[in-house]
Design a protein around this motif. Structure first.
Motif, PDB file in Angstrom:
ATOM      1  N   LEU A  42       0.822  -1.216   0.000  1.00 18.23           N
ATOM      2  CA  LEU A  42       0.000   0.000   0.000  1.00 18.23           C
ATOM      3  C   LEU A  42       0.858   1.269   0.000  1.00 18.23           C
ATOM      4  O   LEU A  42       0.331   2.376   0.066  1.00 18.23           O
ATOM      5  N   GLY A  43       2.187   1.091  -0.003  1.00 21.70           N
ATOM      6  CA  GLY A  43       3.092   2.236   0.006  1.00 21.70           C
ATOM      7  C   GLY A  43       3.368   2.788   1.392  1.00 21.70           C
ATOM      8  O   GLY A  43       3.814   3.928   1.527  1.00 21.70           O
ATOM      9  N   LEU A  52       0.244   7.312  11.705  1.00 19.34           N
ATOM     10  CA  LEU A  52      -1.063   7.744  11.205  1.00 19.34           C
ATOM     11  C   LEU A  52      -2.197   7.264  12.107  1.00 19.34           C
ATOM     12  O   LEU A  52      -3.088   8.034  12.467  1.00 19.34           O
ATOM     13  N   SER A  53      -2.170   5.992  12.469  1.00 16.91           N
ATOM     14  CA  SER A  53      -3.287   5.445  13.239  1.00 16.91           C
ATOM     15  C   SER A  53      -3.323   5.999  14.660  1.00 16.91           C
ATOM     16  O   SER A  53      -4.413   6.260  15.183  1.00 16.91           O
ATOM     17  N   THR A  54      -2.172   6.185  15.282  1.00 17.96           N
ATOM     18  CA  THR A  54      -2.212   6.730  16.644  1.00 17.96           C
ATOM     19  C   THR A  54      -2.593   8.204  16.632  1.00 17.96           C
ATOM     20  O   THR A  54      -3.294   8.655  17.548  1.00 17.96           O
ATOM     21  N   TRP A 113      -5.071  11.712   6.375  1.00 19.47           N
ATOM     22  CA  TRP A 113      -6.365  11.101   6.712  1.00 19.47           C
ATOM     23  C   TRP A 113      -6.830  10.193   5.574  1.00 19.47           C
ATOM     24  O   TRP A 113      -7.305   9.081   5.821  1.00 19.47           O
ATOM     25  N   ASP A 114      -6.700  10.669   4.323  1.00 18.69           N
ATOM     26  CA  ASP A 114      -7.136   9.872   3.168  1.00 18.69           C
ATOM     27  C   ASP A 114      -6.348   8.570   3.057  1.00 18.69           C
ATOM     28  O   ASP A 114      -6.928   7.501   2.821  1.00 18.69           O
ATOM     29  N   ALA A 119      -6.045   2.776   3.673  1.00 24.60           N
ATOM     30  CA  ALA A 119      -5.211   1.646   4.095  1.00 24.60           C
ATOM     31  C   ALA A 119      -5.846   0.815   5.208  1.00 24.60           C
ATOM     32  O   ALA A 119      -5.571  -0.385   5.314  1.00 24.60           O
ATOM     33  N   ALA A 120      -6.681   1.434   6.036  1.00 24.83           N
ATOM     34  CA  ALA A 120      -7.207   0.744   7.221  1.00 24.83           C
ATOM     35  C   ALA A 120      -7.918  -0.581   6.904  1.00 24.83           C
ATOM     36  O   ALA A 120      -7.641  -1.585   7.571  1.00 24.83           O
ATOM     37  N   PRO A 121      -8.808  -0.647   5.908  1.00 28.78           N
ATOM     38  CA  PRO A 121      -9.462  -1.938   5.647  1.00 28.78           C
ATOM     39  C   PRO A 121      -8.466  -3.042   5.269  1.00 28.78           C
ATOM     40  O   PRO A 121      -8.597  -4.178   5.743  1.00 28.78           O
TER      41      PRO A 121
END
Length: 154
Positions: A42-43, A52-54, A113-114, A119-121
């Motif tokens: 996903l790069g 990013l997630s935290t 955010w984008d 990437a989250a799923p």
């Protein structure tokens, strides 16, 4: 230690303890490698996703560098260097911390955010494939208890 002092005896691991320790190390390596490969497709690196997630756990996507480093278990200098690379990719931006003249804030950009939303799923699917779905609910519960016990300060 002076030559007059005795060296305490080594409490060597038993064969079962050694086997379990090595299995644990192989498990962590295998799970991290699989998830890291999927993120790379996903790069993103694992540290990119962690930053990013935290940050996304905060409503405004902003945290102090100090708080973020502590949450991730990193030194501030390591996070600062990584943040520079992420800032160059426009995933986050830094701003002066109004409450600490020497500190800075890290904030997710709209692009960050984008990227995280996209990437989250895939990341969750990867964690399921390499970890969650390979264990029974009972094993997950036991491993969660063990992880909590080992990660809690003494």
């Amino acid at each position: 230690m002076s030559t007059n002092e005795t060296v305490p005896p080594v409490d060597w691991l038993t064969p079962d303890e050694d086997r379990t320790w090595r299995a644990y190390l192989r498990m962590v390596t295998a799970v991290q490698f699989g998830v890291a490969q999927d993120l790379a497709a996903l790069g993103l690196s694992e540290p990119d996703y962690e930053v990013l997630s935290t940050l996304s756990e905060r409503e405004d996507g902003t945290s102090t560098l100090h708080e973020q480093a502590a949450k991730m278990g990193w030194s501030r200098s390591r996070l600062s260097r990584h943040a520079s690379r992420m800032e160059a990719r426009e995933l986050i931006h830094r701003a002066p911390d109004p409450t600490d003249g020497r500190g800075c804030l890290l904030a997710l950009t709209p692009a960050g955010w984008d990227v995280l939303r996209d990437a989250a799923p895939s990341h969750v699917a990867s964690v399921r494939r390499h970890f969650v779905d390979r264990l029974t609910p009972e094993e997950l519960t036991a491993l969660g208890r063990i992880a909590q016990k080992l990660s809690t300060d003494r």
